[in-house]
Design a protein around this motif. Sequence first.
Motif, mmCIF file in Angstrom:
data_model
loop_
_atom_site.group_PDB
_atom_site.id
_atom_site.type_symbol
_atom_site.label_atom_id
_atom_site.label_comp_id
_atom_site.label_asym_id
_atom_site.label_seq_id
_atom_site.Cartn_x
_atom_site.Cartn_y
_atom_site.Cartn_z
ATOM 1 N N GLY A 24 -13.005 -8.294 -5.483
ATOM 2 C CA GLY A 24 -14.127 -7.498 -5.001
ATOM 3 C C GLY A 24 -14.101 -7.412 -3.485
ATOM 4 N N ASP A 25 -13.690 -8.521 -2.853
ATOM 5 C CA ASP A 25 -13.564 -8.535 -1.398
ATOM 6 C C ASP A 25 -12.429 -7.615 -0.937
ATOM 7 N N VAL A 26 -11.335 -7.522 -1.740
ATOM 8 C CA VAL A 26 -10.239 -6.600 -1.422
ATOM 9 C C VAL A 26 -10.752 -5.159 -1.444
ATOM 10 N N ILE A 27 -11.538 -4.823 -2.461
ATOM 11 C CA ILE A 27 -12.114 -3.470 -2.559
ATOM 12 C C ILE A 27 -13.032 -3.211 -1.376
ATOM 13 N N ASN A 28 -13.783 -4.244 -0.985
ATOM 14 C CA ASN A 28 -14.674 -4.135 0.172
ATOM 15 C C ASN A 28 -13.888 -3.821 1.442
ATOM 16 N N GLN A 29 -12.739 -4.474 1.607
ATOM 17 C CA GLN A 29 -11.913 -4.299 2.813
ATOM 18 C C GLN A 29 -11.165 -2.968 2.818
ATOM 19 N N LYS A 30 -10.632 -2.572 1.660
ATOM 20 C CA LYS A 30 -9.711 -1.445 1.611
ATOM 21 C C LYS A 30 -10.370 -0.112 1.229
ATOM 22 N N SER A 31 -11.671 -0.121 0.949
ATOM 23 C CA SER A 31 -12.358 1.125 0.598
ATOM 24 C C SER A 31 -13.493 1.373 1.569
ATOM 25 N N VAL A 38 -20.482 -3.109 -2.961
ATOM 26 C CA VAL A 38 -19.534 -3.827 -3.817
ATOM 27 C C VAL A 38 -20.251 -4.935 -4.578
ATOM 28 N N GLY A 39 -21.079 -5.699 -3.867
ATOM 29 C CA GLY A 39 -21.798 -6.792 -4.505
ATOM 30 C C GLY A 39 -22.805 -6.312 -5.530
ATOM 31 N N THR A 40 -23.556 -5.257 -5.177
ATOM 32 C CA THR A 40 -24.629 -4.784 -6.041
ATOM 33 C C THR A 40 -24.125 -4.124 -7.310
ATOM 34 N N PHE A 41 -23.143 -3.252 -7.189
ATOM 35 C CA PHE A 41 -22.758 -2.436 -8.336
ATOM 36 C C PHE A 41 -21.448 -2.857 -9.009
ATOM 37 N N LEU A 42 -20.487 -3.378 -8.262
ATOM 38 C CA LEU A 42 -19.237 -3.798 -8.893
ATOM 39 C C LEU A 42 -19.336 -5.241 -9.397
ATOM 40 N N ILE A 43 -19.519 -6.173 -8.468
ATOM 41 C CA ILE A 43 -19.579 -7.580 -8.864
ATOM 42 C C ILE A 43 -20.849 -7.857 -9.671
ATOM 43 N N GLY A 44 -21.969 -7.280 -9.244
ATOM 44 C CA GLY A 44 -23.221 -7.478 -9.977
ATOM 45 C C GLY A 44 -23.126 -7.009 -11.415
ATOM 46 N N GLY A 45 -22.484 -5.857 -11.636
ATOM 47 C CA GLY A 45 -22.332 -5.339 -12.993
ATOM 48 C C GLY A 45 -21.360 -6.154 -13.819
ATOM 49 N N ALA A 46 -20.231 -6.516 -13.222
ATOM 50 C CA ALA A 46 -19.199 -7.254 -13.962
ATOM 51 C C ALA A 46 -19.686 -8.634 -14.394
ATOM 52 N N THR A 47 -20.426 -9.328 -13.520
ATOM 53 C CA THR A 47 -20.885 -10.672 -13.858
ATOM 54 C C THR A 47 -22.045 -10.658 -14.852
ATOM 55 N N ILE A 157 -15.586 -4.676 9.046
ATOM 56 C CA ILE A 157 -14.913 -5.572 8.123
ATOM 57 C C ILE A 157 -13.523 -5.913 8.653
ATOM 58 N N GLU A 158 -13.226 -7.194 8.710
ATOM 59 C CA GLU A 158 -11.889 -7.622 9.115
ATOM 60 C C GLU A 158 -10.944 -7.483 7.919
ATOM 61 N N VAL A 159 -9.931 -6.622 8.046
ATOM 62 C CA VAL A 159 -8.987 -6.390 6.959
ATOM 63 C C VAL A 159 -7.871 -7.417 7.057
ATOM 64 N N ASN A 160 -7.869 -8.394 6.148
ATOM 65 C CA ASN A 160 -6.860 -9.449 6.187
ATOM 66 C C ASN A 160 -6.177 -9.649 4.838
ATOM 67 N N SER A 161 -6.355 -8.704 3.914
ATOM 68 C CA SER A 161 -5.749 -8.815 2.595
ATOM 69 C C SER A 161 -4.439 -8.040 2.540
ATOM 70 N N ASN A 162 -3.459 -8.609 1.837
ATOM 71 C CA ASN A 162 -2.167 -7.944 1.664
ATOM 72 C C ASN A 162 -2.126 -7.057 0.426
ATOM 73 N N TYR A 163 -3.199 -7.084 -0.370
ATOM 74 C CA TYR A 163 -3.246 -6.252 -1.569
ATOM 75 C C TYR A 163 -3.643 -4.822 -1.215
ATOM 76 N N THR A 164 -3.128 -3.876 -1.993
ATOM 77 C CA THR A 164 -3.554 -2.488 -1.829
ATOM 78 C C THR A 164 -4.871 -2.295 -2.571
ATOM 79 N N LEU A 165 -5.535 -1.165 -2.326
ATOM 80 C CA LEU A 165 -6.788 -0.866 -3.012
ATOM 81 C C LEU A 165 -6.549 -0.777 -4.521
ATOM 82 N N GLY A 166 -5.448 -0.129 -4.925
ATOM 83 C CA GLY A 166 -5.135 -0.008 -6.344
ATOM 84 C C GLY A 166 -4.942 -1.355 -7.017
ATOM 85 N N GLY A 168 -6.201 -4.176 -5.986
ATOM 86 C CA GLY A 168 -7.502 -4.837 -6.001
ATOM 87 C C GLY A 168 -8.346 -4.373 -7.174
ATOM 88 N N ILE A 169 -8.360 -3.050 -7.426
ATOM 89 C CA ILE A 169 -9.150 -2.487 -8.525
ATOM 90 C C ILE A 169 -8.615 -2.979 -9.873
#
Length: 316
Positions: A24-31, A38-47, A157-166, A168-169
């Motif tokens: 979810g943090d990757v999506i936050n960084q790369k989108s 992200v917290g309200t609708f992606l992580i909140g819904g999934a959990t 947002i500090e972008v420090n992830s090596n994952y792509t948005l795809g 991450g999703i």
Amino acid sequence: MTFILFFTAAIIVIVAAIQLNKYGDVINQKSSMSGAMVGTFLIGGATSLPELTTSLTAVYIDNPDIAVGNMLGSNVFNVLILMSFDLIYSRKRVFNKIQERAHLPVANTGFVMTVLLVFAIFLDNSPSYFNIGIEMYMLIILYLFVVRKLDNEEEEIEVNSNYTLGQGITRFVLAAAVVFIAGSTLTITGDAIAEQTGMNASFVGSFLIAASTSLPELVTVLAAFQMARYSLAIGSILGSNLFNLQLLVITDIFYQKGPILSMTSISNAMTAMLGLMMIFLTIYALQRPSIKNRIIYMLPASLTIILYFIATYMMF
């Protein structure tokens, strides 16, 4: 064997929830989505997925008290999680560091939704259409309203992830699937354990099973706090609570004996009112001015925790 399955499922939920927060943090960084979104609708819904399975199972076995108590109790326990971590991390003054405008619409909407549920439970015979309580239609309208009104301001947002948005999703979706399966197992085994102890259905739904299905929220908030993603943590809790109430609508749709809130015991109204008081304290914490004194800062979180344990004792 039941206990072994319960604890195994709990461990899997914890591991999967950590991954859920990570991607979810990757999506936050790369989108272009903010931490609040992200917290309200992606992580909140999934959990919230385990709660859906729990309540639909309760409908299937014709136990509306567990179905409703699970949703209301999960919301209460979610706020307890947030405020407990706020107390633990009180030196950080978490609520002073987030953009309140990104979260107040969600918190206020959750408060109004819970007020509607309290009235519906006390009325005992609220108006309905197609065997669905009118309050459920209002919950949908309020949810759609807050989705459109949620402030989605740009964040640094500090972008420090090596994952792509795809990537991450994809990995976020896989982690959500694991949370759903393991969380459902947790719920079923938790219900079996509860039956063996002979506790009443309202207490089981509102506290025992609700606490079990809130494990994903517990872990995601812990991970978000450790990464100092406070907006993500608060958004995931407030978003999960809104999503739970939308799942309550789905539960009412499947419960075709009448409006489900008219079939539940009055003890569920106590859980909802406890939720109201806890949400009120959260709203206060969100919009109060910055406070330097640590003791004064800790008051809302401390009151929330005290209220929860008093209510738990009274219902037990």
